[in-house]
Design an enzyme around this catalytic site. Structure first.
Site, PDB file in Angstrom:
ATOM      1  N   TYR A   1     -33.986   0.071  12.328  1.00 57.19           N
ATOM      2  CA  TYR A   1     -33.685  -0.077  13.755  1.00 57.19           C
ATOM      3  C   TYR A   1     -32.840  -1.316  14.017  1.00 57.19           C
ATOM      4  CZ  TYR A   1     -34.406  -0.516  18.798  1.00 57.19           C
ATOM      5  OH  TYR A   1     -34.207  -0.643  20.149  1.00 57.19           O
TER       6      TYR A   1
ATOM      7  N   LYS B   1     -28.796  -1.561  15.014  1.00 56.55           N
ATOM      8  CA  LYS B   1     -28.388  -2.269  16.234  1.00 56.55           C
ATOM      9  C   LYS B   1     -27.398  -3.379  15.911  1.00 56.55           C
ATOM     10  CE  LYS B   1     -30.823  -0.169  19.437  1.00 56.55           C
ATOM     11  NZ  LYS B   1     -30.171   0.579  20.528  1.00 56.55           N
TER      12      LYS B   1
END
Length: 216
Positions: A125, A129
């Protein structure tokens, strides 16, 4: 200071996007807001121009024409969409949106990211990002702002019991907002950033966003 900004918003149905859309529509400095979605919008407003699109098939160039600012709050989770679904939304959709915004001459790009985003992270994650943040900055918009908020305080439509309890506890005990942020502050901080007279790339931390939200 320039007024009458035309804003293109991707992700207007998410928790942040919904509040951001309303703040944009309420702001007299914004003349038009174009939203993108798979279905008809449930909101009607004289400043709103909603386009039905298919992110999977790719966005058509006409969506981006005559827009001053592009804002992106698209996002999902691996738990909700699986690894491939997460990468498709949080990497592919966002980069397609940013690339076509740049090609169409959009001057500003505002991207909702996450606290801890880091392209070198071992966590998918945060790694994704961070990588997307970096690629957006490399596109050389006149201004590209990345927002990295902490835990979002809001009433999520899709929330597990443990997550809801955690947000409630943060709301009570994190009065200094070091580990959390109200969705209204996040949205207002993003809106206020449009009108800052600065150029180039920037990253706003949780503290920065809250401070920006308080600016007149």
């Amino acid at each position: 200071m320039a007024t009458g900004f035309r804003v293109l918003l991707a992700g207007s149905t998410g928790e942040t996007g919904k509040v951001l859309l309303q703040r944009l529509l309420d702001d007299s400095r914004v003349s038009k807001v174009r939203t993108l979605g798979r279905r008809e919008s449930t909101i009607t407003h004289e400043k709103l121009d909603h386009k039905i699109v298919d992110f999977e098939a790719g966005l058509s160039e006409d969506v981006f024409l005559e827009q001053d600012v592009a804002m992106c709050t698209l996002g999902t989770t691996r738990g909700k969409s699986g690894k491939e679904g997460f990468l498709r939304v949080d990497r592919d959709y966002i980069l397609d949106f940013a690339t076509k915004s740049k090609a169409a001459g959009v001057k500003q790009f505002h991207l909702l990211s996450s606290q801890g985003a880091n392209a070198d992270s071992s966590f998918l994650y945060l790694q994704t990002k961070g990588m997307v943040d970096k690629k957006v900055h490399e596109m050389e918009f006149e201004r590209a702002v990345v927002y990295r908020p902490a835990v979002l305080l809001c009433d999520r439509q899709e929330s597990r019991w443990g997550e809801a309890v955690s947000r409630k506890l943060l709301g009570w005990f994190d009065s200094g907002r070091r580990m959390s942020i109200h969705v209204t502050d996040l949205a207002q901080g993003m809106v206020n950033s449009i009108f800052k007279e600065q150029e180039g790339n920037s990253i706003l931390t949780n503290h920065d966003i809250i401070a920006r939200a308080k600016e007149a």
